[in-house]
Design a protein around this motif. Structure first.
Motif, mmCIF file in Angstrom:
data_model
loop_
_atom_site.group_PDB
_atom_site.id
_atom_site.type_symbol
_atom_site.label_atom_id
_atom_site.label_comp_id
_atom_site.label_asym_id
_atom_site.label_seq_id
_atom_site.Cartn_x
_atom_site.Cartn_y
_atom_site.Cartn_z
ATOM 1 N N GLY A 50 29.042 -18.605 -36.388
ATOM 2 C CA GLY A 50 29.453 -17.296 -36.860
ATOM 3 C C GLY A 50 30.944 -17.178 -37.070
ATOM 4 O O GLY A 50 31.413 -16.182 -37.635
ATOM 5 N N LEU A 51 31.718 -18.179 -36.629
ATOM 6 C CA LEU A 51 33.171 -18.131 -36.728
ATOM 7 C C LEU A 51 33.657 -18.807 -38.002
ATOM 8 O O LEU A 51 32.945 -19.585 -38.629
ATOM 9 N N ASP A 52 34.911 -18.530 -38.348
ATOM 10 C CA ASP A 52 35.564 -19.233 -39.446
ATOM 11 C C ASP A 52 36.134 -20.526 -38.873
ATOM 12 O O ASP A 52 37.329 -20.654 -38.602
ATOM 13 N N GLU A 53 35.278 -21.504 -38.683
ATOM 14 C CA GLU A 53 35.601 -22.685 -37.896
ATOM 15 C C GLU A 53 36.767 -23.486 -38.452
ATOM 16 O O GLU A 53 37.564 -24.057 -37.698
ATOM 17 N N LYS A 54 36.893 -23.565 -39.775
ATOM 18 C CA LYS A 54 37.917 -24.408 -40.383
ATOM 19 C C LYS A 54 39.322 -23.835 -40.260
ATOM 20 O O LYS A 54 40.298 -24.528 -40.578
ATOM 21 N N SER A 55 39.429 -22.590 -39.798
ATOM 22 C CA SER A 55 40.741 -21.942 -39.744
ATOM 23 C C SER A 55 41.229 -21.687 -38.327
ATOM 24 O O SER A 55 42.323 -21.156 -38.151
ATOM 25 N N LEU A 56 40.445 -22.032 -37.318
ATOM 26 C CA LEU A 56 40.750 -21.617 -35.948
ATOM 27 C C LEU A 56 41.302 -22.747 -35.092
ATOM 28 O O LEU A 56 40.888 -23.894 -35.206
ATOM 29 N N LEU A 144 38.578 -14.252 -35.397
ATOM 30 C CA LEU A 144 37.448 -15.177 -35.308
ATOM 31 C C LEU A 144 36.743 -15.367 -36.647
ATOM 32 O O LEU A 144 36.026 -16.354 -36.831
ATOM 33 N N GLY A 145 36.922 -14.436 -37.564
ATOM 34 C CA GLY A 145 36.264 -14.539 -38.858
ATOM 35 C C GLY A 145 34.813 -14.110 -38.827
ATOM 36 O O GLY A 145 34.025 -14.536 -39.678
ATOM 37 N N LEU A 146 34.436 -13.265 -37.863
ATOM 38 C CA LEU A 146 33.060 -12.784 -37.784
ATOM 39 C C LEU A 146 32.756 -11.869 -38.967
ATOM 40 O O LEU A 146 33.576 -11.030 -39.353
ATOM 41 N N LYS A 147 31.566 -12.000 -39.533
ATOM 42 C CA LYS A 147 31.184 -11.245 -40.729
ATOM 43 C C LYS A 147 30.342 -10.030 -40.338
ATOM 44 O O LYS A 147 29.235 -10.172 -39.829
ATOM 45 N N ARG A 247 44.443 -18.031 -36.020
ATOM 46 C CA ARG A 247 43.827 -18.254 -37.329
ATOM 47 C C ARG A 247 44.921 -18.610 -38.320
ATOM 48 O O ARG A 247 45.941 -17.936 -38.407
ATOM 49 N N SER A 248 44.688 -19.680 -39.063
ATOM 50 C CA SER A 248 45.646 -20.139 -40.058
ATOM 51 C C SER A 248 44.886 -20.783 -41.200
ATOM 52 O O SER A 248 43.649 -20.900 -41.157
ATOM 53 N N ARG A 279 42.855 -27.159 -28.691
ATOM 54 C CA ARG A 279 42.423 -27.987 -29.808
ATOM 55 C C ARG A 279 41.992 -27.096 -30.952
ATOM 56 O O ARG A 279 41.904 -25.867 -30.798
ATOM 57 N N THR A 280 41.716 -27.684 -32.082
ATOM 58 C CA THR A 280 41.136 -26.910 -33.170
ATOM 59 C C THR A 280 39.682 -26.595 -32.822
ATOM 60 O O THR A 280 39.053 -27.309 -32.028
ATOM 61 N N TYR A 281 39.162 -25.550 -33.440
ATOM 62 C CA TYR A 281 37.772 -25.212 -33.123
ATOM 63 C C TYR A 281 36.823 -26.300 -33.613
ATOM 64 O O TYR A 281 35.780 -26.547 -32.995
ATOM 65 N N ALA A 282 37.178 -26.960 -34.714
ATOM 66 C CA ALA A 282 36.339 -28.066 -35.202
ATOM 67 C C ALA A 282 36.234 -29.161 -34.148
ATOM 68 O O ALA A 282 35.161 -29.756 -33.948
ATOM 69 N N GLN A 283 37.341 -29.438 -33.443
ATOM 70 C CA GLN A 283 37.307 -30.426 -32.365
ATOM 71 C C GLN A 283 36.451 -29.927 -31.198
ATOM 72 O O GLN A 283 35.721 -30.706 -30.578
ATOM 73 N N MET A 284 36.546 -28.633 -30.901
ATOM 74 C CA MET A 284 35.739 -28.063 -29.824
ATOM 75 C C MET A 284 34.253 -28.216 -30.132
ATOM 76 O O MET A 284 33.463 -28.619 -29.278
#
Length: 420
Positions: A50-56, A144-147, A247-248, A279-284
């Motif tokens: 549900g998150l904007d994973e690539k930006s967190l 978080l980028g939740l929609k 977020r970036s 870490r980045t969220y992708a790493q998490m």
């Protein structure tokens, strides 16, 4: 093509046929269960956070000297983090989906459901659930980028502070995931309804639902299908342990993360920036599913290795039989058997052997599934995986026997007769 000589030949080689049949059966049993287990792992890995994973990016800190009001320290940290070039927004949260940690409490969609749960002394009643509970400070949804699919974001006056695990108490608003809303309220209107959760909820105090997000996964996935049931509370975690979410743009994540770690470390005496949790969220997400990806790799290697060995066994036996039957092949060619007839003979013979092995393999596959259910609490093997394994084994058998069969069909009748 007569079936009698084919069956007669198989009866004369009972031991060899039996060994190949058993090899096919065990391969089929293991293959069916391996495909099922791989599919289960792939479905688990594909869960939507549900998150904007690539930006967190995530920075976890532990303040040993935060004083009596750690939230004021965290708010000053947030102001500094938002000033880092490339940071689009920042917030603090108690936890994150797929972090490996969880905070959950029983929740019901009506007082009637609360009464039913109390009478049953169980939350597993209609209209109740055990959702994941996230507490976040100002700007948490946008960061978080939740929609949002219904309702609105939290207003500024709805935010308060609290300890993780006690965040429900005093909250005046809550945002729920779409799956949780459907479980508690069905197709009814959700916005404006009351959610009864925590100790306050089971004493009749509800929290008003102001929004619904499309997806929000649990911090630690369960074995069931309710991993998208969660709530967000407008409660900034007033604790010495806190997660800063940044977020970036995706290409700025590494730089922003390093700058944030360098910034936060010296700001408070005896502050510890948890390197393993920063870490980045992708790493998490990748770290969370590391065991699953390793298991998928092991299952794939094991299944492919077993298929390779079985294919070698089929091809080896077919080559051996071709050498033994050169005289009979030559005689058949001499009396008019065509190239395709010889090819079809060996393929049909292989089809019968593999087919018998598949029948036994299906029984073994179900037995293996029951054993896995008993020992490892794995779901039962769905029956539609059996024909998938059967088709795979038949294709493997036909491909493995194709080379020896083509060599047999290519032998000229005169050469085969003279070599007898």
């Amino acid at each position: 093509m007569s079936w009698h000589p084919m069956l007669s030949s198989l009866r004369r080689h009972k031991l060899t046929v039996t060994l190949l049949l058993l090899q096919v059966a065990f391969t089929c049993a293991i293959l069916c269960n391996a495909i099922f287990l791989i599919d289960q792992r792939l479905r688990r890995i594909a869960v939507i956070s549900g998150l904007d994973e690539k930006s967190l990016s995530v920075v976890a800190v532990v303040d040993r000297q935060a004083g009596e009001n750690p939230l004021s320290v965290h708010q000053a940290d947030l102001a500094a983090l938002r000033a880092i070039p490339g940071v689009l927004s920042a917030a603090i949260v108690s936890d994150l989906p797929l972090s490996g940690d969880q905070t959950s409490s029983g929740a019901c969609g009506s007082l009637e459901a609360v009464d039913a749960a109390m009478r049953a002394n169980s939350i597993e009643v209609h209209g109740c659930a055990v959702p994941e509970e996230y507490a976040g400070g100002v700007d948490v949804l946008r960061t978080l980028g939740l929609k949002l699919v219904a309702g609105r974001d939290f207003r500024a006056d709805e935010y308060l502070s609290g300890k993780p695990g006690q965040a429900v108490s005093g909250a005046s608003a809550v945002i729920v995931s779409q799956m949780l809303a459907r479980r508690l309220f069905g197709e009814a209107q959700v916005i404006g309804q009351s959610l009864y959760t925590g100790d306050d909820g089971f004493h009749g105090k509800g929290v008003r639902i102001v929004g619904v997000v499309e997806h929000l996964a649990r911090g630690n996935l369960l074995k069931g299908e309710d991993n998208d049931e969660a709530i967000v509370l407008p409660v900034a975690p007033a604790d010495t342990n806190v997660n800063f979410i940044l977020r970036s743009r995706p290409e700025d994540r590494a730089r922003v993360l390093k700058a944030a770690i360098d910034l936060l470390g010296p700001r408070v005496p005896e502050r510890e920036v948890a390197a393993a949790s920063s870490r980045t969220y992708a790493q998490m997400r990748s770290d969370y599913f590391r065991h699953d990806t390793t298991m998928i790799g092991l299952l794939l290697v094991s299944a492919l290795g077993l298929l390779f060995v079985t294919a070698l066994g089929i091809a080896g036996l077919a080559s051996f039989w071709v050498q033994q039957r050169r005289r009979s092949i030559g005689i058949r060619r001499a009396i008019g058997a065509r190239h395709g007839d010889i090819l079809r003979y060996f393929q049909t013979e292989n089809f019968l052997i593999v087919g018998a092995g598949i029948v036994l393999g299906m029984v073994l596959a179900l037995a293996l599934s029951l054993a896995l259910m008993h020992e490892y609490e794995v779901p039962r093997l769905p029956l539609f995986y059996l024909p998938i394994g059967a088709v795979a084994m038949w294709l493997l058998g036909q491909l493995a026997v194709l080379g020896p069969a083509r060599r047999a069909a290519a032998v000229p009748p005169v050469v085969a007769t003279r070599s007898a």
